[in-house]
Design an enzyme around this catalytic site. Structure first.
Site, PDB file in Angstrom:
ATOM      1  N   LYS A 287       0.861  -1.239   0.220  1.00 46.95           N
ATOM      2  CA  LYS A 287       0.100   0.272   0.109  1.00 46.95           C
ATOM      3  C   LYS A 287       0.970   1.097   0.072  1.00 46.95           C
ATOM      4  O   LYS A 287       2.010   1.319   0.205  1.00 46.95           O
ATOM      5  CB  LYS A 287      -1.122   0.080   1.253  1.00 46.95           C
ATOM      6  CG  LYS A 287      -1.571   0.607   1.407  1.00 46.95           C
ATOM      7  CD  LYS A 287      -3.031   0.629   0.968  1.00 46.95           C
ATOM      8  CE  LYS A 287      -4.144   2.078   0.346  1.00 46.95           C
ATOM      9  NZ  LYS A 287      -3.550   2.478  -0.613  1.00 46.95           N
TER      10      LYS A 287
ATOM     11  N   GLN B 178       7.213   4.232   4.239  1.00 39.90           N
ATOM     12  CA  GLN B 178       5.713   3.037   3.935  1.00 39.90           C
ATOM     13  C   GLN B 178       5.500   1.912   4.761  1.00 39.90           C
ATOM     14  O   GLN B 178       4.846   2.068   5.653  1.00 39.90           O
ATOM     15  CB  GLN B 178       4.897   3.420   2.657  1.00 39.90           C
ATOM     16  CG  GLN B 178       4.066   3.486   2.202  1.00 39.90           C
ATOM     17  CD  GLN B 178       3.527   4.612   2.285  1.00 39.90           C
ATOM     18  OE1 GLN B 178       3.910   5.470   1.274  1.00 39.90           O
ATOM     19  NE2 GLN B 178       2.536   5.187   3.107  1.00 39.90           N
TER      20      GLN B 178
ATOM     21  N   LYS C 267       5.394   1.996  -3.344  1.00 37.76           N
ATOM     22  CA  LYS C 267       5.276   3.005  -3.199  1.00 37.76           C
ATOM     23  C   LYS C 267       5.380   3.258  -5.537  1.00 37.76           C
ATOM     24  O   LYS C 267       6.150   2.125  -5.297  1.00 37.76           O
ATOM     25  CB  LYS C 267       6.433   3.760  -2.739  1.00 37.76           C
ATOM     26  CG  LYS C 267       6.284   5.358  -3.257  1.00 37.76           C
ATOM     27  CD  LYS C 267       4.865   5.815  -2.026  1.00 37.76           C
ATOM     28  CE  LYS C 267       4.837   7.387  -2.312  1.00 37.76           C
ATOM     29  NZ  LYS C 267       4.490   7.561  -1.032  1.00 37.76           N
TER      30      LYS C 267
ATOM     31  N   GLY D 187      -2.662   8.340  -3.887  1.00 35.20           N
ATOM     32  CA  GLY D 187      -2.178   9.835  -4.005  1.00 35.20           C
ATOM     33  C   GLY D 187      -0.665   9.965  -3.568  1.00 35.20           C
ATOM     34  O   GLY D 187      -0.385   9.238  -3.274  1.00 35.20           O
ATOM     35  N   ASP D 188       0.116  10.704  -4.763  1.00 35.97           N
ATOM     36  CA  ASP D 188       0.892  11.647  -3.025  1.00 35.97           C
ATOM     37  C   ASP D 188       1.042  12.879  -4.125  1.00 35.97           C
ATOM     38  O   ASP D 188       0.341  13.083  -4.921  1.00 35.97           O
ATOM     39  CB  ASP D 188       2.539  10.688  -3.772  1.00 35.97           C
ATOM     40  CG  ASP D 188       3.067  10.900  -2.753  1.00 35.97           C
ATOM     41  OD1 ASP D 188       3.394  10.657  -1.762  1.00 35.97           O
ATOM     42  OD2 ASP D 188       4.214  11.507  -3.004  1.00 35.97           O
TER      43      ASP D 188
ATOM     44  N   THR E 117      -4.444  13.234   5.782  1.00 31.43           N
ATOM     45  CA  THR E 117      -3.134  13.917   6.120  1.00 31.43           C
ATOM     46  C   THR E 117      -3.489  14.865   6.698  1.00 31.43           C
ATOM     47  O   THR E 117      -2.924  14.665   8.453  1.00 31.43           O
ATOM     48  CB  THR E 117      -2.971  13.666   4.588  1.00 31.43           C
ATOM     49  OG1 THR E 117      -2.808  12.706   3.753  1.00 31.43           O
ATOM     50  CG2 THR E 117      -1.023  13.297   4.818  1.00 31.43           C
TER      51      THR E 117
ATOM     52  N   ASN F  74      -2.012  18.762  -1.141  1.00 32.70           N
ATOM     53  CA  ASN F  74      -3.152  18.737  -0.565  1.00 32.70           C
ATOM     54  C   ASN F  74      -3.009  18.712   1.151  1.00 32.70           C
ATOM     55  O   ASN F  74      -3.920  18.577   1.798  1.00 32.70           O
ATOM     56  CB  ASN F  74      -3.483  16.512  -0.921  1.00 32.70           C
ATOM     57  CG  ASN F  74      -4.104  15.812   0.037  1.00 32.70           C
ATOM     58  OD1 ASN F  74      -4.217  15.661   0.685  1.00 32.70           O
ATOM     59  ND2 ASN F  74      -5.823  16.579  -0.246  1.00 32.70           N
TER      60      ASN F  74
ATOM     61  N   SER G 166      -6.770   5.251   3.818  1.00 34.08           N
ATOM     62  CA  SER G 166      -7.073   4.443   1.906  1.00 34.08           C
ATOM     63  C   SER G 166      -7.309   3.156   3.002  1.00 34.08           C
ATOM     64  O   SER G 166      -7.975   2.285   2.156  1.00 34.08           O
ATOM     65  CB  SER G 166      -5.614   4.587   2.194  1.00 34.08           C
ATOM     66  OG  SER G 166      -5.210   5.890   1.333  1.00 34.08           O
TER      67      SER G 166
END
Ligand code: GLU
Length: 444
Positions: free
Chosen positions: A90, A111, A126, A165-166, A209, A240, A376
């Protein structure tokens, strides 16, 4: 040579030209030294650290697409599936010209521990590409996303690897990627998170986040006897994470006076106008130079400089290595009480050490920004049960998760005699669960 030093040396030797990956590994392993030394013989025999620092697999692929002039462009796509000990891989997809395999590996490595800290069943991965969505038309972005997913769809799935997303990947990009996955694989499944609400997205994922960062910050300050309400906050970034960090900080009674993007930064003595920021960044996709049109009292400055502003709390929410040693010195000299990372590894190692040595509370990104990936995971849960929870339900769960992460991080540091070292606390708490799962599953 100690096992930790041996593995760090090997990582540097075997992964040349990947400085960010070296930095992430060093930061984690250095802070785990006591834990690893207590189990050195077993870990060495099991090659535990070698297995931790080597991704299970990584993909690098060509992404050809046609621009609006009819010219074929070729970008490089990546997906690193780092560790699946505690769940399906993830992690987000970063679209930015700076992306290379070293950046994706550093993010994937972080992560693994971040996802473990959430307490939810998600492994670490990632992906990304050196494609820059900035300045591209919607059609060009769609062409890129479809081509990217045409290859990526071979390696992912709701129970194997779930991207999100990132930087550079928001709702628009996730939508195009989801459409292409469904078209090729013929599966309507929760293969991506951060989806739109009309096709399986979760309420509060967009805010998660930034909101999560503030929930953790507030709790950590409270444990240190400090109230967030009434404090002056400096935020970097205008994406974001930054937008929703500013929104929640203000809801909790703090005053946020800065925001920044890749070309400059704004200082708004009256407090950042979030509605204006959203319109500039989310609707117009424009530069922060526009901010003065909404707020004549604000100052716009070219270049970097957010950390020169006097504040009680600093929230770096832009990108890696954006808070340097001189910034740390200035923040400490200005009486800053806490730095909590909204971005992934925004503070350099020497800056982190300086802050910690000078009594500034420091919360690392893998704990402080884990609210995004945690939500998520809640989106995955909702997709699996084919239900949607209310905003309040998701937000309440997010708050519980962030408060838990905060306490686990604080407690783990204390358990190993490093009270107040939250970098060590977060790394230890994240590491322990992954190690336990890896040990239970044998040599794989
Ligand atoms: N890109 C975010 C992170 O760095 C979110 C990842 C996700 O939601 O899977 O954690």
């Amino acid at each position: 040579m100690s096992y930790v030093d041996e593995v760090i040396a090997k990582v540097v030797e075997q992964n040349p030209s990947e400085p960010e990956f070296h930095q992430a590994v060093k930061e984690v392993l250095e802070s785990l030294r006591v834990v690893i030394e207590a189990n050195e013989e077993k870990y060495r025999k099991d090659a535990l650290l070698e297995r931790m620092v080597n991704p299970e697999r990584q993909f690098k692929f060509r992404v050809p697409w046609v621009d609006d002039k009819g010219q074929v462009q070729v970008n490089t796509g990546y997906r690193v599936q780092f560790n699946s000990a505690i769940g399906p891989y993830k992690g987000g997809i970063r679209l930015h010209p700076s992306v290379n395999i070293g950046i994706i590996k550093f993010l994937g490595f972080e992560q693994v521990f971040k996802n473990s800290l959430t307490g939810l069943p998600i492994g670490g991965g990632k992906g990304g590409s050196d494609f820059d969505p900035k300045g591209k038309s919607d059609r060009e972005v769609m062409a890129f996303c479809q081509s990217f997913m045409t290859e990526l769809c071979k390696y992912i799935g709701a129970d194997t690897d779930v991207p999100a997303g990132d930087i550079g990947t928001g709702a628009r990009e996730i939508g195009y990627m989801f459409g292409q996955y469904k078209r090729i694989r013929g599966l309507y499944e929760g293969v991506l998170t951060g989806k739109g609400l009309s096709y399986g997205g979760s309420l509060a994922r967009t805010e998660a986040t930034g909101y999560g960062l503030l929930y953790l910050t507030q709790e950590l300050l409270k444990l240190n006897g400090i109230e967030l309400a009434g404090k002056t906050v400096c935020v970097s970034g205008a994406g974001n994470v930054a937008i929703y960090a500013i929104e929640k900080a203000q809801q909790l009674g703090a005053k946020v006076v800065t925001a920044s993007d890749s070309t400059g930064w704004v200082y708004d003595p009256d407090g950042i106008d979030v509605a204006a920021l959203k319109e500039i960044k989310e609707v117009k996709r424009a530069r922060l130079t526009e901010y003065k049109n909404y707020r004549p009292n604000a100052e716009y400055h070219e270049g970097r400089g957010v950390w020169s502003v006097k504040c009680d709390v600093a929230l770096p929410c832009a990108t890696q290595n954006e808070l340097l040693i001189d910034d740390a010195k200035q923040l400490a000299a200005n009486g800053c009480l806490a730095v909590c990372e909204g971005a992934n590894m925004p503070t350099t190692m020497d800056a982190t050490e300086y802050l910690q040595k000078n009594g500034v509370i420091f919360a690392p990104g893998k704990a402080a920004n884990a609210g995004g990936v945690a939500t998520s995971a809640l989106e995955m849960t909702q997709n699996s049960e084919r239900l949607s929870w209310t905003f309040e339900e998701v937000d309440a769960k997010l708050q519980g998760i962030m408060v838990n992460i905060c306490h686990n991080m604080v407690d783990a540091a204390e358990r190993y005699g490093m009270k107040g070292n939250y970098v060590a606390g977060a790394n230890i708490a994240g590491f322990e669960k992954v190690v336990d799962a890896m040990n239970a599953q044998g040599i794989v």
